[in-house]
Design an enzyme around this catalytic site. Structure first.
Site, PDB file in Angstrom:
ATOM      1  N   ASP A   1       0.979  -1.283   0.134  1.00 17.84           N
ATOM      2  CA  ASP A   1      -0.040   0.134  -0.084  1.00 17.84           C
ATOM      3  C   ASP A   1       1.051   1.221  -0.060  1.00 17.84           C
ATOM      4  OD1 ASP A   1      -2.121   2.082   0.559  1.00 17.84           O
ATOM      5  OD2 ASP A   1      -1.228   1.841   2.622  1.00 17.84           O
TER       6      ASP A   1
ATOM      7  N   ASP B   1      -0.198   5.338   0.776  1.00 18.73           N
ATOM      8  CA  ASP B   1      -0.074   6.083   1.919  1.00 18.73           C
ATOM      9  C   ASP B   1      -0.375   5.453   3.503  1.00 18.73           C
ATOM     10  OD1 ASP B   1      -2.119   7.929  -0.435  1.00 18.73           O
ATOM     11  OD2 ASP B   1      -0.466   8.658   0.378  1.00 18.73           O
TER      12      ASP B   1
ATOM     13  N   ARG C   1     -14.016  11.152  -0.496  1.00 18.53           N
ATOM     14  CA  ARG C   1     -13.888  11.758   0.647  1.00 18.53           C
ATOM     15  C   ARG C   1     -14.594  13.105   0.685  1.00 18.53           C
ATOM     16  NH1 ARG C   1      -8.193  11.034   1.882  1.00 18.53           N
ATOM     17  NH2 ARG C   1      -9.167   8.773   2.115  1.00 18.53           N
TER      18      ARG C   1
HETATM   19  C1  XBP Z   1      -5.262   6.421   0.963  1.00 21.38           C
HETATM   20  C2  XBP Z   1      -6.244   6.903   0.597  1.00 21.38           C
HETATM   21  C3  XBP Z   1      -6.188   8.114  -0.367  1.00 21.38           C
HETATM   22  C4  XBP Z   1      -5.319   9.226   0.076  1.00 21.38           C
HETATM   23  C5  XBP Z   1      -5.478  10.524  -0.597  1.00 21.38           C
HETATM   24  O1  XBP Z   1      -4.449   5.716  -0.067  1.00 21.38           O
HETATM   25  O2  XBP Z   1      -7.445   6.467   0.859  1.00 21.38           O
HETATM   26  O3  XBP Z   1      -7.582   8.619  -0.881  1.00 21.38           O
HETATM   27  O4  XBP Z   1      -5.729   9.354   1.409  1.00 21.38           O
HETATM   28  O5  XBP Z   1      -5.317  10.408  -1.918  1.00 21.38           O
HETATM   29  P1  XBP Z   1      -3.814   4.201   0.425  1.00 21.38           P
HETATM   30  P2  XBP Z   1      -6.153  10.724  -3.126  1.00 21.38           P
HETATM   31  O6  XBP Z   1      -4.808   3.018  -0.415  1.00 21.38           O
HETATM   32  O7  XBP Z   1      -2.533   4.383  -0.440  1.00 21.38           O
HETATM   33  O8  XBP Z   1      -3.714   4.067   1.700  1.00 21.38           O
HETATM   34  O9  XBP Z   1      -6.787  12.450  -2.676  1.00 21.38           O
HETATM   35  O10 XBP Z   1      -5.159  10.987  -4.126  1.00 21.38           O
HETATM   36  O11 XBP Z   1      -7.256   9.964  -3.112  1.00 21.38           O
HETATM   37 MG    MG Z   2      -2.807   3.280   3.252  1.00 23.91          MG
END
Ligand code: XBP
Ligand code: MG
Length: 269
Positions: free
Chosen positions: A28, A30, A74
């Site tokens: 993953d 973020d 979101r």
């Molecule tokens: C986490 C998410 C993303 C980020 C924001 O992604 O849910 O939406 O919070 O990025 P991950 P965007 O699967 O890597 O944990 O605004 O580009 O969605």
């Molecule tokens: Mg994540």
């Protein structure tokens, strides 16, 4: 052109007998590769100011909003649930607002110190040296991934052979779609691979796709129920900065998670 040629680096060593598992580690992004959610939060708030909105996502509110994956989703959820000023207008302009946020996020990543989480660069280096493919499966956008990989440096950037991200799939985590896409791109089966995740939505997505999951808890997300995960840790650890076991079925057996650790856990699972 299959991703392995396109990416110019090994997706997975060719089979020679029963290949040791994992044949690929799917990270993953973020909260897992790096603690990037604070930068996302700052980018959202910067975009709100740019559009003249009086919206402000505090760390506590953002932590709650993170239960909705995907920045556009979101924003729409926030408008519906919190009915902020100019909500109806901005609901029509979510894509425009999110694009402004993404531009701010990539600028923050490119100009700020990018610190990969403990053990990430080390495990990626180890995987590459042993012909274990390295892939990403993330909800964030491909441009955000590219910015983070550039900032992480050539060694990590070149080691990543497959990127499944954002709107490449119809349904975001906790749906398994992005992991299904990563597996198709890797040309591997779920049980041959390992997912590394930080959030409940990510763990659910990986498990729904049939992958064993290693959890590294992050500052912004709750990993949810840990039963059935391979192991849940504070992070992947380093020799001089041991990780802490938080749950899951395997017992952490040292200060850091190495490829040998993962192989032992997967063989015993
Ligand atoms: C986490 C998410 C993303 C980020 C924001 O992604 O849910 O939406 O919070 O990025 P991950 P965007 O699967 O890597 O944990 O605004 O580009 O969605
Ligand atoms: Mg994540």
């Amino acid at each position: 052109m299959p991703p392995s040629e396109a990416a110019g680096c090994p997706v997975a060593a060719p089979r020679s007998g029963p290949a040791a598992r994992p044949r690929a580690i799917i990270f993953d992004v973020d909260g897992t590769l790096a603690e990037t959610e604070e930068l996302h939060r700052l980018a959202f708030n910067g975009a709100f100011r740019e559009f003249g909105l009086d919206w402000d996502w505090s760390p506590d509110l953002y932590r709650r909003l993170l239960k909705v994956t995907g920045g556009k989703e979101r924003l729409a959820h926030y408008i519906a649930a919190h009915t902020p000023s100019r909500g109806a207008e901005m609901l029509e302009r979510v894509a425009e607002l999110h694009a402004a946020k993404t531009a701010r996020y990539t600028a923050l990543v490119e100009t700020g110190p990018t610190v990969l989480r403990p053990g990430i660069a080390r495990l990626i280096r180890e995987a590459r040296a042993e012909g274990v493919a390295v892939a990403l499966a993330t909800t964030t956008s491909p441009e955000n991934v590219a910015a983070l990989l550039r900032a992480a440096g050539r060694e990590v950037e070149q080691a990543v052979g497959v990127i499944a991200a954002g709107d490449m799939v119809a349904r975001k985590k906790p749906a398994p779609d992005v992991y299904h896409l990563a597996l198709r791109m890797l040309e591997l089966e779920a049980e041959e691979c390992l997912a590394v995740e930080d959030s409940a939505a990510g763990v659910a997505a990986a498990r729904a796709a049939g992958l064993p999951v290693l959890v590294t808890c992050s500052s912004y997300t709750d990993p949810g129920p840990l039963e059935g995960t391979l192991c849940a840790l504070s992070d992947l650890g380093e020799a001089d900065a041991p990780c802490r076991r938080i749950g899951g079925s395997a017992a952490a057996d040292g200060p850091m998670v190495t490829l040998a650790t993962i192989r032992r856990w997967m063989a015993a699972a």
